[in-house]
Design a protein around this motif. Structure first.
Motif, PDB file in Angstrom:
ATOM      1  N   THR A 267       0.811  -1.222   0.000  1.00 32.90           N
ATOM      2  CA  THR A 267       0.000   0.000   0.000  1.00 32.90           C
ATOM      3  C   THR A 267       0.845   1.272   0.000  1.00 32.90           C
ATOM      4  OG1 THR A 267      -1.765  -1.191   1.158  1.00 32.90           O
ATOM      5  CG2 THR A 267      -1.931   1.201   1.089  1.00 32.90           C
ATOM      6  N   PRO A 268       1.937   1.348   0.753  1.00 34.06           N
ATOM      7  CA  PRO A 268       2.762   2.566   0.681  1.00 34.06           C
ATOM      8  C   PRO A 268       3.428   2.772  -0.677  1.00 34.06           C
ATOM      9  CG  PRO A 268       3.230   1.340   2.706  1.00 34.06           C
ATOM     10  CD  PRO A 268       2.420   0.432   1.814  1.00 34.06           C
ATOM     11  N   LEU A 269       3.575   1.701  -1.471  1.00 26.97           N
ATOM     12  CA  LEU A 269       4.325   1.776  -2.728  1.00 26.97           C
ATOM     13  C   LEU A 269       3.453   2.082  -3.937  1.00 26.97           C
ATOM     14  CD1 LEU A 269       6.636  -1.347  -2.191  1.00 26.97           C
ATOM     15  CD2 LEU A 269       7.171   1.055  -1.729  1.00 26.97           C
ATOM     16  N   ILE A 270       2.166   1.740  -3.863  1.00 23.27           N
ATOM     17  CA  ILE A 270       1.269   2.007  -4.983  1.00 23.27           C
ATOM     18  C   ILE A 270       0.739   3.437  -4.885  1.00 23.27           C
ATOM     19  CG2 ILE A 270       0.622  -0.426  -5.229  1.00 23.27           C
ATOM     20  CD1 ILE A 270      -1.955   0.212  -3.732  1.00 23.27           C
ATOM     21  N   ASP A 271       0.038   3.881  -5.940  1.00 21.03           N
ATOM     22  CA  ASP A 271      -0.409   5.274  -5.984  1.00 21.03           C
ATOM     23  C   ASP A 271      -1.843   5.472  -5.508  1.00 21.03           C
ATOM     24  OD1 ASP A 271       1.977   6.557  -7.394  1.00 21.03           O
ATOM     25  OD2 ASP A 271       1.493   4.889  -8.728  1.00 21.03           O
ATOM     26  N   GLU A 272      -2.702   4.491  -5.716  1.00 20.98           N
ATOM     27  CA  GLU A 272      -4.088   4.599  -5.264  1.00 20.98           C
ATOM     28  C   GLU A 272      -4.674   3.209  -5.061  1.00 20.98           C
ATOM     29  OE1 GLU A 272      -6.305   6.029  -3.882  1.00 20.98           O
ATOM     30  OE2 GLU A 272      -6.079   8.181  -4.115  1.00 20.98           O
TER      31      GLU A 272
ATOM     32  N   GLY B  19      -7.291   6.082  -1.138  1.00 23.62           N
ATOM     33  CA  GLY B  19      -8.579   5.394  -1.095  1.00 23.62           C
ATOM     34  C   GLY B  19      -9.607   6.044  -1.997  1.00 23.62           C
ATOM     35  N   ILE B  20     -10.116   5.283  -2.960  1.00 26.11           N
ATOM     36  CA  ILE B  20     -11.211   5.709  -3.836  1.00 26.11           C
ATOM     37  C   ILE B  20     -12.384   4.772  -3.573  1.00 26.11           C
ATOM     38  CG2 ILE B  20     -11.982   6.049  -6.216  1.00 26.11           C
ATOM     39  CD1 ILE B  20      -9.017   6.306  -7.010  1.00 26.11           C
ATOM     40  N   TYR B  21     -13.519   5.325  -3.236  1.00 20.16           N
ATOM     41  CA  TYR B  21     -14.693   4.501  -2.940  1.00 20.16           C
ATOM     42  C   TYR B  21     -15.458   4.188  -4.217  1.00 20.16           C
ATOM     43  CZ  TYR B  21     -19.336   3.253  -1.148  1.00 20.16           C
ATOM     44  OH  TYR B  21     -20.528   2.610  -0.892  1.00 20.16           O
ATOM     45  N   PHE B  22     -15.571   2.903  -4.526  1.00 23.37           N
ATOM     46  CA  PHE B  22     -16.387   2.446  -5.650  1.00 23.37           C
ATOM     47  C   PHE B  22     -16.955   1.081  -5.285  1.00 23.37           C
ATOM     48  CE2 PHE B  22     -17.769   0.796  -9.625  1.00 23.37           C
ATOM     49  CZ  PHE B  22     -18.059   1.888 -10.424  1.00 23.37           C
TER      50      PHE B  22
END
Length: 368
Positions: free
Chosen positions: A141-146, A165-168
């Motif tokens: 999680t710290p290494l990815i962008d979203e 965090g994007i809510y979908f």
């Protein structure tokens, strides 16, 4: 303006992800790669799924096994050919690792987004299905962008802990589903008008984690002449559950899909999802779009679709008394003249997708 180029690596496409992938394909310049052609936990009619896709997916090649997990290859070649602006991966597995390494060593300037089905119950209480998943979350999680998440509260948890965090939610295009539901209703001679029995419905695998025994126990406390329970699904707990339901107004249909399943939603008043652990539960969305009142476990990610007292209720799956009381107080949503009931979703697919696109465009712009 040129479309953003997306490369997507996903395990497979289940029915409840069809609209999501179709819309991504139409909105962006999208290259979609899958690992296999069906879910391992349950088998859908994959030919039916393929006919509903507006694209032809490509498949990664099996490489070798690590324990019971297959490792696939083809990431480097597909990224080199498509030159994506954004790469979307699934969860925190080998695909995420390979894509991170490719970005590092090939010095590619693309963003990495993962689709993760974590519920708030899983992340807040450390109640993951596998310890490897928990480790992957901490490492990747710290290494990815979203990260795209289906549970609103889990999204807030990730934003608080990782700033991402994007809510979908895992939902269907409600316009398409409502049209299909209306066609099923029109073509089926079965009517519910005039039936005063309240019909409860469960849809899912009959396994311990789904907690169907608690649902049957709660249902046993209701008037059996005034209520009935339909249980759709199969699994290793079926024989035990059938014995528990003896003498009650309970029907087991076995596993259903397609129109046969959707008709069950249309002919039921109340849908119940009693799971003790459920990353999301797309069945809640299917039931809401059909107009069912939904009683959903607080441990299920799809509880984020419930507006208390407006389209359903949320309950503690370990509290049989609470569930029985909510079932008893739930409305009897009789079909009127065989007309489709009001959509129970409070927000539509298009609104969620528009917001997702906004996040992806913004993420791409920040890369420049």
């Amino acid at each position: 303006m040129n479309k953003i180029r997306l490369t997507i690596y996903h395990k497979t496409i289940a029915p409840y992800r069809i609209d999501f992938f179709n819309h991504l394909f139409k909105e962006f310049d999208t290259d979609i790669w899958l690992e296999y052609k069906n879910l391992k936990s349950q088998k859908f009619n994959y030919d039916t799924i393929l006919r509903q896709l507006c694209f032809t997916p490509r498949y990664l090649k099996a490489w070798f096994k690590v324990g019971d997990r297959m490792v696939y290859r083809g990431y480097r070649k597909s990224i080199k050919q498509h030159q994506p602006d954004i790469v979307i991966v699934n969860e925190f597995g080998f695909a995420t690792l390979f894509v991170l390494l490719i970005r590092l060593f090939m010095r590619r300037h693309f963003r990495i987004v993962t689709i993760c089905d974590d519920s708030h119950h899983m992340v807040a209480k450390g109640n993951d299905f596998q310890k490897e998943h928990r480790l992957g979350r901490k490492v990747f999680t710290p290494l990815i962008d979203e990260i795209i998440l289906p549970d609103k509260n889990a999204t807030e948890w990730y934003r608080h802990h990782y700033g991402k965090g994007i809510y979908f939610p895992i939902i269907y295009d409600d316009k398409r589903m409502r049209s299909m539901y209306a066609d099923i209703l029109d073509s089926n001679p079965q009517k519910k008008k005039g039936n005063t029995q309240k019909t409860f419905l469960f849809v899912g695998r009959l396994v311990a984690i789904k907690n169907v025994g608690t649902l049957i126990e709660a249902f046993s406390r209701l008037d059996q002449d005034e209520n009935k329970l339909i249980i759709v699904g199969d699994g290793d707990q079926r024989n035990n559950l059938e014995k528990q339901a003896e003498g009650l107004n309970v029907t087991f249909t076995g596993r259903l899909e397609g129109k046969e399943l959707f008709l069950q939603y249309l002919m039921s008043d109340v849908f119940v999802l009693p799971s003790r652990l459920e990353p999301f539960g797309a069945v809640t969305n299917e039931a809401l779009i059909a107009g069912c009142w939904c009683i959903v476990s607080e441990n299920a990610g799809s509880s984020s679709l419930i507006k208390e007292g407006q389209n359903g209720n949320i309950f503690n799956p370990d509290n049989t008394d609470e569930l029985a009381a909510l079932m008893n107080a739930s409305p009897n949503t009789l079909l009127q003249d065989n007309q489709l009931r009001k959509n129970g979703m409070t927000e539509c697919f298009e609104d969620y997708f528009e917001m997702l696109c906004h996040h992806l465009y913004k993420l791409h712009e920040n890369e420049k």
